[in-house]
Enzyme design. Sequence first.
Site, PDB file in Angstrom:
ATOM      1  N   HIS A 198      -1.812   1.023   7.611  1.00 41.12           N
ATOM      2  CA  HIS A 198      -1.964   1.071   5.741  1.00 41.12           C
ATOM      3  C   HIS A 198      -1.439   3.065   5.351  1.00 41.12           C
ATOM      4  CE1 HIS A 198      -4.408  -0.001   2.431  1.00 41.12           C
ATOM      5  NE2 HIS A 198      -5.132   0.848   2.646  1.00 41.12           N
ATOM      6  N   CYS A 250       1.134  -0.837  -0.264  1.00 42.06           N
ATOM      7  CA  CYS A 250      -0.033   0.110  -0.090  1.00 42.06           C
ATOM      8  C   CYS A 250       1.348   0.977   0.394  1.00 42.06           C
ATOM      9  CB  CYS A 250      -1.045   0.028   1.338  1.00 42.06           C
ATOM     10  SG  CYS A 250       0.138  -0.089   3.169  1.00 42.06           S
TER      11      CYS A 250
END
Length: 476
Positions: free
Chosen positions: A427, A124
Amino acid sequence: MECPHLSSSVCIAPDSAKFPNGSPSSWCCSVCRSNKSPWVCLTCSSVHCGSYRCDDFVVNDTKLGLVQKVREHLQNLENSAFTADRHRKRKLLENSSLNSKLLKVNGSTAAICATGLRNLGNTCFMNAILQSLSNIEQFCCYFKELPAVELRNGKTAGRRTYHTRSQGDNNVSLVEEFRKTLCALWQGSQTAFSPESLFYVVWKIMPNFRGYQQQDAHEFMRYLLDHLHLELQGGFNGVSRSAILQENSTLSASNKCCINGASTVVTAIFGGILQNEVNCLICGTESRKFDPFLDLSLDIPSQFRNKRSKNQENGPVCSLRDCLRSFTDLEELDETELYMCHRCKKKQKSTKKFWIQKLPKVLCLHLKRFHWTAYLRNKVDTYVEFPLRGLDMKCYLLEPENSGPEHCLYDLAAVVVHHGSGVGSGHYTAYAAHEGHWFHFNDSTVTLTDEDTVVKAKAYILFYVERQARAGSDKL
């Protein structure tokens, strides 16, 4: 380094259930003696690694390439599934006027053409940076207009393939894979794109990012821009770097900033220049040095460290202006940073101040949210208020009178956000503006969002684009 039993055996990672050769902490690579990311053969107990210190990292395939064949078969199945999925989603879009992926443009409804990036295993950090750069129009268009490099011939020509670490291909091009990834975005031909070819090249030329651990998005961005810059300097596909730059008439010589050699599109777009002034507090000697930069890393002032949300009542909200002021304010260096004064002939107490001598076309601001303590790296979760339009940088310039007001105003193009508590976890997602609309990029998912949502984000990296002279006069 390929295990001699690999064609008939399997290798396991240290997080597997069984450890035939002692605990994982006792394993080390037989080539480089590194104990980082070791793999052990279950037949002969040979240990090899995926460490960036050893280029002979373990091959997780058989000598006959059976794993590669399975992956190609799965890719064909996946492509078929995506084709069916696209048809299904297109049908839903046609039948649903309330779908969140429909835009009202001039009274008519249009489907969003944005494409997500699949997560290949804690990638990510890469996806957020790629989506942000893809929405910086001048930078993105330059790469998309480069001539394609044909890396495959014959039966594999025009086909997308999975790369495995067993291929051992040293003839890789970061510029080419970056170009192909940017071309795949915003075409609307697929809902998500797998950047596995680009990630393979990243593993080859950026050893720090081998493996599937979470990485720092800012560190990846700097490595990516630096390596693009170096490859463009050397030329590729038989076309010299200077010839390619000359084709883009918008990148004039006055807008180029050289970093590590000749200028490229990277330095022409992101390159700026800082003036570093150091003054000896004993004799008053002043030392000046000019430093090129591609981004500015800003501390979040300590007085705002406990302010975690915009609506929290304990004290004022930290703003981007506060962070910029902290970066450029006069600072007295502490005892560990004594300045070697050439006049006094010894280290002395001194003051330091930064000025911006030249602003870039795209101003990249990195908020330093991670810092080391005695035992671990903590995150500063402070909310920092930032403007969507009219960031005025004139007061931070060395010679503001020599810059027109239109060249000091910046509008936000993209924001990278880290969700979670630590750099090794959490994330990354990104917000970016495209043709007047804001989108949220969360790996393979792309959703339409609004300005109110964007300004509430706890920004980690901000990309501001220089406003054109014809734009309005909003200011921070």
